[in-house]
Design an enzyme around this catalytic site. Structure first.
Site, PDB file in Angstrom:
ATOM      1  CD  GLU A  45      67.351  54.908  72.301  1.00 42.91           C
ATOM      2  OE1 GLU A  45      67.277  56.145  72.253  1.00 42.91           O
ATOM      3  OE2 GLU A  45      66.832  54.221  73.214  1.00 42.91           O
ATOM      4  CE  LYS A 112      64.846  59.095  72.602  1.00 39.81           C
ATOM      5  NZ  LYS A 112      65.769  58.318  73.474  1.00 39.81           N
ATOM      6  CB  CYS A 146      63.690  54.908  73.477  1.00 41.03           C
ATOM      7  SG  CYS A 146      63.911  54.160  75.119  1.00 41.03           S
TER       8      CYS A 146
END
Length: 261
Positions: A45, A112, A146
């Site tokens: 990331e 995200k 994540c």
């Protein structure tokens, strides 16, 4: 569609704001994987700059050049590359996973969905609002980043869209490394998909990161584990195993949509 190919994960200590240094390290590991016959690789990331939040506008402006460079590399090596970086859209910055295909073109962008409030991510980034799947020569791919791993609804949404593989880029910290290992395998098992997951190493702002980048098959078997040091690992993906797992245990058929949708 290639039924069988090698996928790889890259992990390293991403230095905050050190774009050129990070890019050089990433390209070095990608070169190693390409030499080993890997056709799909995942980076950590925010691999170019980490969470250098005070300079996001500058990074987002520079990242177009990084994507062009990675596109040329991908086309030259005939290797798809995925990873997240800050990108601007409509004057807002998103933590965006980009999937560059083997022809060097961007095939998918995923912003995200779940921003990590414990590190104030929500103060600097805008949350995405779309579940993203991409049809590639490596099958149907879903993307997550994540903290998304903690939300089974997202992985299940990808399962219902019939993905065969989920890619994850992460900066998942050391204190919760057992959660990482458990959740990656759980998402693979419950959704009967391959998981190709990259996590960083090193330290930043008082947090330590364990690496533990993994490739996991649809039955939860860990095919590759990069351990705790900077490096890269590869594993063979056999997409016929997805069909086999879903035939053996027909979760898609046996879901009670009448009860929980």
């Amino acid at each position: 569609m290639k039924k069988k190919f090698m996928a790889g994960v890259v992990q390293f200590d991403v230095q905050k704001g050190e774009t050129q240094k990070n890019l050089n390290i990433a390209l070095g590991f990608l070169e190693t994987l390409a030499d080993q016959g890997v056709k799909l690789a995942v980076l950590p990331e925010m691999f170019p700059c980490s969470f250098d939040n005070e300079n996001l506008k500058r990074h987002s402006q520079e990242n177009g050049k990084i994507l062009e460079l990675l596109g040329r590399f991908a086309a030259q090596k005939q290797m798809a590359i995925a990873g997240t970086l800050p990108l601007m859209r409509d004057d807002r910055i998103y933590n965006t996973m980009v999937l560059i295909d083997v022809d060097g073109q961007i095939k998918g962008r995923y912003e995200k969905l779940h921003l990590f409030r414990l590190t104030d991510e929500h103060l600097y980034y805008t949350a995405g609002n779309q579940v993203v799947t991409v049809n590639t020569g490596f099958g149907r791919i879903g993307m997550m980043t994540c903290y998304d791993l903690r939300f089974p609804e997202l992985a299940r949404s990808l399962f219902l869209k019939q993905v065969q593989m989920i890619l994850i880029s992460a900066q998942w910290p050391e204190p919760r490394k057992e959660h990482w290992a458990t959740l990656v395998r759980a998402r693979a098992v419950e959704n009967q998909v391959f998981m190709v997951c990259s996590n960083r190493t090193g330290k930043e702002d008082g947090l330590k990161f364990p690496g533990m980048s993994m490739v996991v098959d649809p039955m939860g078997k860990v095919l590759a584990d990069a351990g705790g040091s900077d490096g890269c690992r590869k594993a063979t993906i056999d997409l016929s195993q997805v069909e086999s797992a879903r035939t053996l245990i027909p979760c898609m058929t046996d879901r009670r949509q009448d009860i929980y949708g």
